[in-house]
Design an enzyme around this catalytic site. Structure first.
Site, PDB file in Angstrom:
ATOM      1  N   GLY A 135      14.110  16.703  20.017  1.00 50.92           N
ATOM      2  CA  GLY A 135      15.283  15.976  19.536  1.00 50.92           C
ATOM      3  C   GLY A 135      16.215  15.727  20.703  1.00 50.92           C
ATOM      4  O   GLY A 135      16.214  16.483  21.680  1.00 50.92           O
ATOM      5  N   GLN A 195      23.840  13.824  25.172  1.00 54.72           N
ATOM      6  CA  GLN A 195      23.002  14.501  26.165  1.00 54.72           C
ATOM      7  C   GLN A 195      22.526  13.563  27.266  1.00 54.72           C
ATOM      8  O   GLN A 195      21.992  14.017  28.282  1.00 54.72           O
ATOM      9  CB  GLN A 195      21.781  15.139  25.491  1.00 54.72           C
ATOM     10  CG  GLN A 195      22.141  16.267  24.538  1.00 54.72           C
ATOM     11  CD  GLN A 195      20.898  16.885  23.949  1.00 54.72           C
ATOM     12  OE1 GLN A 195      20.382  16.412  22.946  1.00 54.72           O
ATOM     13  NE2 GLN A 195      20.403  17.937  24.583  1.00 54.72           N
ATOM     14  N   CYS A 206      17.573  24.001  23.904  1.00 50.81           N
ATOM     15  CA  CYS A 206      18.244  22.709  24.032  1.00 50.81           C
ATOM     16  C   CYS A 206      18.013  22.176  25.440  1.00 50.81           C
ATOM     17  O   CYS A 206      18.124  22.932  26.406  1.00 50.81           O
ATOM     18  CB  CYS A 206      19.745  22.905  23.778  1.00 50.81           C
ATOM     19  SG  CYS A 206      20.692  21.384  23.893  1.00 50.81           S
ATOM     20  N   LEU A 207      17.688  20.901  25.535  1.00 50.81           N
ATOM     21  CA  LEU A 207      17.438  20.314  26.854  1.00 50.81           C
ATOM     22  C   LEU A 207      18.669  20.381  27.748  1.00 50.81           C
ATOM     23  O   LEU A 207      18.559  20.354  28.969  1.00 50.81           O
ATOM     24  CB  LEU A 207      16.980  18.852  26.708  1.00 50.81           C
ATOM     25  CG  LEU A 207      15.613  18.654  26.046  1.00 50.81           C
ATOM     26  CD1 LEU A 207      15.330  17.179  25.857  1.00 50.81           C
ATOM     27  CD2 LEU A 207      14.507  19.310  26.869  1.00 50.81           C
ATOM     28  N   HIS A 241      21.065  20.866  14.485  1.00 53.16           N
ATOM     29  CA  HIS A 241      21.256  21.081  15.927  1.00 53.16           C
ATOM     30  C   HIS A 241      21.668  19.776  16.606  1.00 53.16           C
ATOM     31  O   HIS A 241      22.625  19.745  17.383  1.00 53.16           O
ATOM     32  CB  HIS A 241      19.949  21.641  16.520  1.00 53.16           C
ATOM     33  CG  HIS A 241      19.951  21.787  18.008  1.00 53.16           C
ATOM     34  ND1 HIS A 241      19.758  22.993  18.643  1.00 53.16           N
ATOM     35  CD2 HIS A 241      20.112  20.876  19.002  1.00 53.16           C
ATOM     36  CE1 HIS A 241      19.813  22.815  19.954  1.00 53.16           C
ATOM     37  NE2 HIS A 241      20.027  21.528  20.201  1.00 53.16           N
ATOM     38  N   GLU A 242      20.939  18.705  16.295  1.00 54.02           N
ATOM     39  CA  GLU A 242      21.223  17.424  16.962  1.00 54.02           C
ATOM     40  C   GLU A 242      22.565  16.849  16.520  1.00 54.02           C
ATOM     41  O   GLU A 242      23.321  16.314  17.335  1.00 54.02           O
ATOM     42  CB  GLU A 242      20.091  16.414  16.696  1.00 54.02           C
ATOM     43  CG  GLU A 242      18.726  16.815  17.250  1.00 54.02           C
ATOM     44  CD  GLU A 242      18.759  17.226  18.710  1.00 54.02           C
ATOM     45  OE1 GLU A 242      19.581  16.683  19.469  1.00 54.02           O
ATOM     46  OE2 GLU A 242      17.981  18.118  19.091  1.00 54.02           O
ATOM     47  N   HIS A 286      25.601  18.169  18.245  1.00 54.58           N
ATOM     48  CA  HIS A 286      25.905  17.563  19.548  1.00 54.58           C
ATOM     49  C   HIS A 286      26.942  16.447  19.401  1.00 54.58           C
ATOM     50  O   HIS A 286      27.738  16.210  20.307  1.00 54.58           O
ATOM     51  CB  HIS A 286      24.640  16.970  20.176  1.00 54.58           C
ATOM     52  CG  HIS A 286      23.785  17.957  20.899  1.00 54.58           C
ATOM     53  ND1 HIS A 286      24.206  18.628  22.019  1.00 54.58           N
ATOM     54  CD2 HIS A 286      22.512  18.377  20.677  1.00 54.58           C
ATOM     55  CE1 HIS A 286      23.228  19.423  22.452  1.00 54.58           C
ATOM     56  NE2 HIS A 286      22.190  19.296  21.659  1.00 54.58           N
TER      57      HIS A 286
HETATM   58 NI    NI Z   1      20.365  20.312  21.916  1.00 53.64          NI
END
Ligand code: NI
Length: 189
Positions: free
Chosen positions: A45, A50, A99-100, A141-142, A145
């Site tokens: 995701g 991000q 998380c990236l 989670h997404e 953000h």
């Molecule tokens: Ni994340």
């Protein structure tokens, strides 16, 4: 085009993102770029902040997890201006997240794994659906953000203490990451 991923410490990750309007320039290209960037970095995701953009858009493709979660097979979602309601009758689970934007960390997070989501697809068509299980977690989670929230904000206080140094290191640019990223240069002491 592969976009650099903004890492923990970058201010954009802490800002409230704004709604996407239908006249947003080259939206389809951006969606393609976000999917490509997510695949390149082995993510499941990715939210627009991000990649440095303060807009309410998320891409999800969790097909790689289909052996563990068969319902994720072939699933590919673009959520524009998503609104989510966590449904209290869902199951409360604690599972590891990553998380990236926070490379090198995986931490347990407790969430209710049931959400009702309203969103627009890339053609600005409205959708509403209830999601359960791991997918409900990915969506939460997404969407976090988009409100400037990172999953590390949601780990238990004791774990938060333990990861504080690692987070500070990422924010100071002391980080190893094998995909294209944007972070502050390492600070000299
Ligand atoms: Ni994340």
């Amino acid at each position: 085009m592969i976009l650099p991923i903004y890492l923990y410490g970058q201010p954009i990750l802490r800002q409230e993102a704004e709604d996407v309007t239908p006249d947003y320039p080259e939206l389809n290209k951006l969606i393609d770029d976000m999917f490509q960037t997510m695949y390149e970095s082995d993510g499941i995701g990715l939210a627009a902040p991000q990649v440095g953009l303060g807009i309410r858009m998320v891409v999800i493709d969790a097909d790689v997890l289909k052996d563990t979660y068969p319902e994720l097979e072939g699933l590919k979602l673009t959520l524009i201006n998503p609104e989510i309601d966590v449904l209290e009758d869902g199951e409360k689970c604690t599972r590891e997240e990553g998380c990236l934007s926070v490379p090198g960390l995986h931490e347990p997070v407790t969430r209710i794994e049931k959400v009702r989501v309203n969103w627009l697809d890339k053609d600005f068509k409205e959708h509403e659906q209830v999601f359960e299980g791991f997918l409900a977690r990915i969506i939460q989670h997404e969407c976090d953000h988009l409100d400037g929230i990172l999953y590390v904000d949601r780990v238990a206080p004791i774990r938060k203490q333990l990861i504080r140094n690692k987070l500070n290191n990422i924010a100071r640019g002391k980080v190893y990451c094998d995909y294209k990223f944007k972070q502050n240069k390492p600070q000299k002491r």
